[in-house]
Motif scaffolding. Structure first.
Motif, PDB file in Angstrom:
ATOM      1  N   GLU A  48      16.939 -20.733 -32.884  1.00 50.64           N
ATOM      2  CA  GLU A  48      15.669 -21.321 -32.465  1.00 50.64           C
ATOM      3  C   GLU A  48      15.893 -22.289 -31.313  1.00 50.64           C
ATOM      4  O   GLU A  48      16.814 -23.101 -31.338  1.00 50.64           O
ATOM      5  N   VAL A  49      15.058 -22.199 -30.292  1.00 54.09           N
ATOM      6  CA  VAL A  49      15.097 -23.141 -29.172  1.00 54.09           C
ATOM      7  C   VAL A  49      14.311 -24.373 -29.602  1.00 54.09           C
ATOM      8  O   VAL A  49      13.079 -24.365 -29.625  1.00 54.09           O
ATOM      9  N   THR A  50      15.024 -25.416 -29.963  1.00 59.93           N
ATOM     10  CA  THR A  50      14.405 -26.642 -30.452  1.00 59.93           C
ATOM     11  C   THR A  50      13.457 -27.224 -29.404  1.00 59.93           C
ATOM     12  O   THR A  50      13.830 -27.385 -28.248  1.00 59.93           O
ATOM     13  N   GLY A  51      12.236 -27.495 -29.828  1.00 57.59           N
ATOM     14  CA  GLY A  51      11.258 -28.140 -28.953  1.00 57.59           C
ATOM     15  C   GLY A  51      10.433 -27.199 -28.100  1.00 57.59           C
ATOM     16  O   GLY A  51       9.554 -27.649 -27.372  1.00 57.59           O
ATOM     17  N   LEU A  52      10.707 -25.888 -28.159  1.00 56.53           N
ATOM     18  CA  LEU A  52       9.893 -24.940 -27.396  1.00 56.53           C
ATOM     19  C   LEU A  52       9.038 -24.161 -28.385  1.00 56.53           C
ATOM     20  O   LEU A  52       9.378 -23.074 -28.843  1.00 56.53           O
ATOM     21  N   ASN A  53       7.917 -24.775 -28.763  1.00 59.62           N
ATOM     22  CA  ASN A  53       7.030 -24.187 -29.755  1.00 59.62           C
ATOM     23  C   ASN A  53       5.602 -24.653 -29.517  1.00 59.62           C
ATOM     24  O   ASN A  53       5.362 -25.578 -28.741  1.00 59.62           O
ATOM     25  N   VAL A  54       4.678 -23.994 -30.189  1.00 67.76           N
ATOM     26  CA  VAL A  54       3.272 -24.362 -30.097  1.00 67.76           C
ATOM     27  C   VAL A  54       2.638 -24.136 -31.465  1.00 67.76           C
ATOM     28  O   VAL A  54       2.929 -23.147 -32.135  1.00 67.76           O
ATOM     29  N   THR A  55       1.795 -25.072 -31.877  1.00 72.60           N
ATOM     30  CA  THR A  55       1.082 -24.951 -33.153  1.00 72.60           C
ATOM     31  C   THR A  55      -0.405 -24.806 -32.877  1.00 72.60           C
ATOM     32  O   THR A  55      -0.969 -25.525 -32.050  1.00 72.60           O
ATOM     33  N   ILE A  56      -1.013 -23.854 -33.574  1.00 75.40           N
ATOM     34  CA  ILE A  56      -2.445 -23.604 -33.435  1.00 75.40           C
ATOM     35  C   ILE A  56      -3.027 -23.417 -34.829  1.00 75.40           C
ATOM     36  O   ILE A  56      -2.374 -22.852 -35.709  1.00 75.40           O
ATOM     37  N   THR A  57      -4.231 -23.924 -35.041  1.00 77.75           N
ATOM     38  CA  THR A  57      -4.932 -23.750 -36.308  1.00 77.75           C
ATOM     39  C   THR A  57      -6.130 -22.847 -36.053  1.00 77.75           C
ATOM     40  O   THR A  57      -7.132 -23.288 -35.463  1.00 77.75           O
ATOM     41  N   PRO A  58      -6.031 -21.568 -36.457  1.00 78.80           N
ATOM     42  CA  PRO A  58      -7.137 -20.639 -36.216  1.00 78.80           C
ATOM     43  C   PRO A  58      -8.426 -21.113 -36.892  1.00 78.80           C
ATOM     44  O   PRO A  58      -8.393 -21.647 -38.002  1.00 78.80           O
ATOM     45  N   THR A  59      -9.543 -20.911 -36.221  1.00 77.49           N
ATOM     46  CA  THR A  59     -10.836 -21.290 -36.789  1.00 77.49           C
ATOM     47  C   THR A  59     -11.386 -20.206 -37.705  1.00 77.49           C
ATOM     48  O   THR A  59     -12.270 -20.468 -38.513  1.00 77.49           O
ATOM     49  N   ARG A  60     -10.845 -18.982 -37.577  1.00 73.36           N
ATOM     50  CA  ARG A  60     -11.306 -17.848 -38.379  1.00 73.36           C
ATOM     51  C   ARG A  60     -10.099 -17.066 -38.895  1.00 73.36           C
ATOM     52  O   ARG A  60      -9.105 -16.910 -38.189  1.00 73.36           O
ATOM     53  N   SER A  61     -10.186 -16.547 -40.092  1.00 71.59           N
ATOM     54  CA  SER A  61      -9.062 -15.788 -40.668  1.00 71.59           C
ATOM     55  C   SER A  61      -8.918 -14.403 -40.052  1.00 71.59           C
ATOM     56  O   SER A  61      -7.869 -13.781 -40.169  1.00 71.59           O
ATOM     57  N   ASP A  62      -9.959 -13.896 -39.363  1.00 76.17           N
ATOM     58  CA  ASP A  62      -9.847 -12.580 -38.733  1.00 76.17           C
ATOM     59  C   ASP A  62      -9.486 -12.675 -37.242  1.00 76.17           C
ATOM     60  O   ASP A  62      -9.466 -11.674 -36.535  1.00 76.17           O
ATOM     61  N   SER A  63      -9.158 -13.869 -36.767  1.00 72.44           N
ATOM     62  CA  SER A  63      -8.766 -14.036 -35.371  1.00 72.44           C
ATOM     63  C   SER A  63      -7.370 -13.468 -35.118  1.00 72.44           C
ATOM     64  O   SER A  63      -6.529 -13.413 -36.009  1.00 72.44           O
ATOM     65  N   LYS A  64      -7.164 -13.077 -33.864  1.00 74.90           N
ATOM     66  CA  LYS A  64      -5.830 -12.700 -33.401  1.00 74.90           C
ATOM     67  C   LYS A  64      -5.300 -13.879 -32.590  1.00 74.90           C
ATOM     68  O   LYS A  64      -6.072 -14.643 -32.017  1.00 74.90           O
ATOM     69  N   ILE A  65      -3.976 -14.017 -32.552  1.00 68.64           N
ATOM     70  CA  ILE A  65      -3.364 -15.059 -31.740  1.00 68.64           C
ATOM     71  C   ILE A  65      -2.499 -14.380 -30.688  1.00 68.64           C
ATOM     72  O   ILE A  65      -1.552 -13.660 -31.023  1.00 68.64           O
ATOM     73  N   MET A  66      -2.862 -14.563 -29.419  1.00 71.03           N
ATOM     74  CA  MET A  66      -2.037 -14.065 -28.326  1.00 71.03           C
ATOM     75  C   MET A  66      -1.089 -15.190 -27.928  1.00 71.03           C
ATOM     76  O   MET A  66      -1.537 -16.325 -27.698  1.00 71.03           O
ATOM     77  N   VAL A  67       0.194 -14.894 -27.894  1.00 66.83           N
ATOM     78  CA  VAL A  67       1.198 -15.897 -27.534  1.00 66.83           C
ATOM     79  C   VAL A  67       1.888 -15.425 -26.264  1.00 66.83           C
ATOM     80  O   VAL A  67       2.342 -14.273 -26.182  1.00 66.83           O
ATOM     81  N   ASP A  68       1.938 -16.288 -25.268  1.00 67.19           N
ATOM     82  CA  ASP A  68       2.695 -15.971 -24.067  1.00 67.19           C
ATOM     83  C   ASP A  68       3.596 -17.141 -23.729  1.00 67.19           C
ATOM     84  O   ASP A  68       3.313 -18.287 -24.078  1.00 67.19           O
ATOM     85  N   ALA A  69       4.717 -16.823 -23.108  1.00 67.04           N
ATOM     86  CA  ALA A  69       5.688 -17.854 -22.762  1.00 67.04           C
ATOM     87  C   ALA A  69       6.345 -17.517 -21.431  1.00 67.04           C
ATOM     88  O   ALA A  69       6.445 -16.349 -21.049  1.00 67.04           O
ATOM     89  N   SER A  70       6.777 -18.535 -20.762  1.00 67.70           N
ATOM     90  CA  SER A  70       7.575 -18.408 -19.544  1.00 67.70           C
ATOM     91  C   SER A  70       8.807 -19.274 -19.778  1.00 67.70           C
ATOM     92  O   SER A  70       8.703 -20.505 -19.847  1.00 67.70           O
ATOM     93  N   VAL A  71       9.969 -18.624 -19.931  1.00 64.26           N
ATOM     94  CA  VAL A  71      11.178 -19.320 -20.352  1.00 64.26           C
ATOM     95  C   VAL A  71      12.239 -19.249 -19.256  1.00 64.26           C
ATOM     96  O   VAL A  71      12.584 -18.158 -18.785  1.00 64.26           O
ATOM     97  N   VAL A  72      12.763 -20.397 -18.858  1.00 66.18           N
ATOM     98  CA  VAL A  72      13.856 -20.470 -17.884  1.00 66.18           C
ATOM     99  C   VAL A  72      15.150 -20.408 -18.679  1.00 66.18           C
ATOM    100  O   VAL A  72      15.406 -21.251 -19.543  1.00 66.18           O
ATOM    101  N   ILE A  73      15.976 -19.379 -18.401  1.00 68.84           N
ATOM    102  CA  ILE A  73      17.192 -19.152 -19.178  1.00 68.84           C
ATOM    103  C   ILE A  73      18.357 -18.830 -18.249  1.00 68.84           C
ATOM    104  O   ILE A  73      18.164 -18.291 -17.157  1.00 68.84           O
TER     105      ILE A  73
END
Length: 179
Positions: A48-73
């Motif tokens: 796990e990359v410590t500190g590179l995360n995001v927390t979201i609380t969905p407002t609906r149980s049928d929602s989808k969560i799209m996650v995108d990242a741009s990582v310098v490696i």
């Protein structure tokens, strides 16, 4: 005055069987500005990359969560491959890893240091998840490299490389999309 809504329905109502999902409900973002360095392992385990995360609380149980990242490696050794994944906590997101067999690793995205120096590269990642909850969900970046090499996020922390001065930031975003 202020107007807030979770959904706008046409005046005459929805046509039977219509799926009008896909609207953005909210977006959250996490940013990592410091360098994160890891020694590769012989088994190709992901860290796990410590500190590179995001927390979201969905407002609906049928929602989808799209996650995108741009990582310098960056890798410490030329021609070594690095792999990156987005996970929900430590859980794999179904359908978002390479279809491989044998001893191949299964990243969502990979990069290779082909320069012979510790030169950072930016790697894009994206996935769509269906967490089926209205509780907080955390998405994290995990990485791996071939054995006996270091990999770093946001630039190399070595002291003798010509590219040591180059640094970057990495970001991860979570978008709640109506179901």
């Amino acid at each position: 005055s202020e107007l807030r809504t979770n959904r706008i329905v046409p005046r005459d109502g929805l046509v039977s069987g219509t799926n009008l999902g896909g609207g953005i409900i909210q977006c959250k973002m996490g940013v990592k500005t410091d360098v994160f360095k890891v020694q590769g392992t012989n088994d190709g385990a992901y860290t796990e990359v410590t500190g590179l995360n995001v927390t979201i609380t969905p407002t609906r149980s049928d929602s989808k969560i799209m996650v995108d990242a741009s990582v310098v490696i960056v890798a410490s050794i030329a021609n070594y491959h690095m792999g990156l994944k987005i996970r929900r906590g430590s859980t794999e997101i179904s359908g978002f890893e390479a279809d491989v067999s044998g001893t191949s690793r299964t990243p969502s995205m990979s990069a290779m240091n082909s320069t012979g120096y510790a030169k950072p590269e930016t790697v894009p990642l994206m996935c769509m998840d269906t967490p089926s909850t209205t509780s907080a969900v955390t998405y994290k970046i995990w990485g791996s490299i071939e054995a006996n090499a270091y990999w770093c996020i946001n630039g190399w922390d070595g002291t003798s490389d010509a590219y040591t001065i180059y640094r970057g930031i990495s970001v991860i975003r979570a978008w709640e999309i109506s179901g």
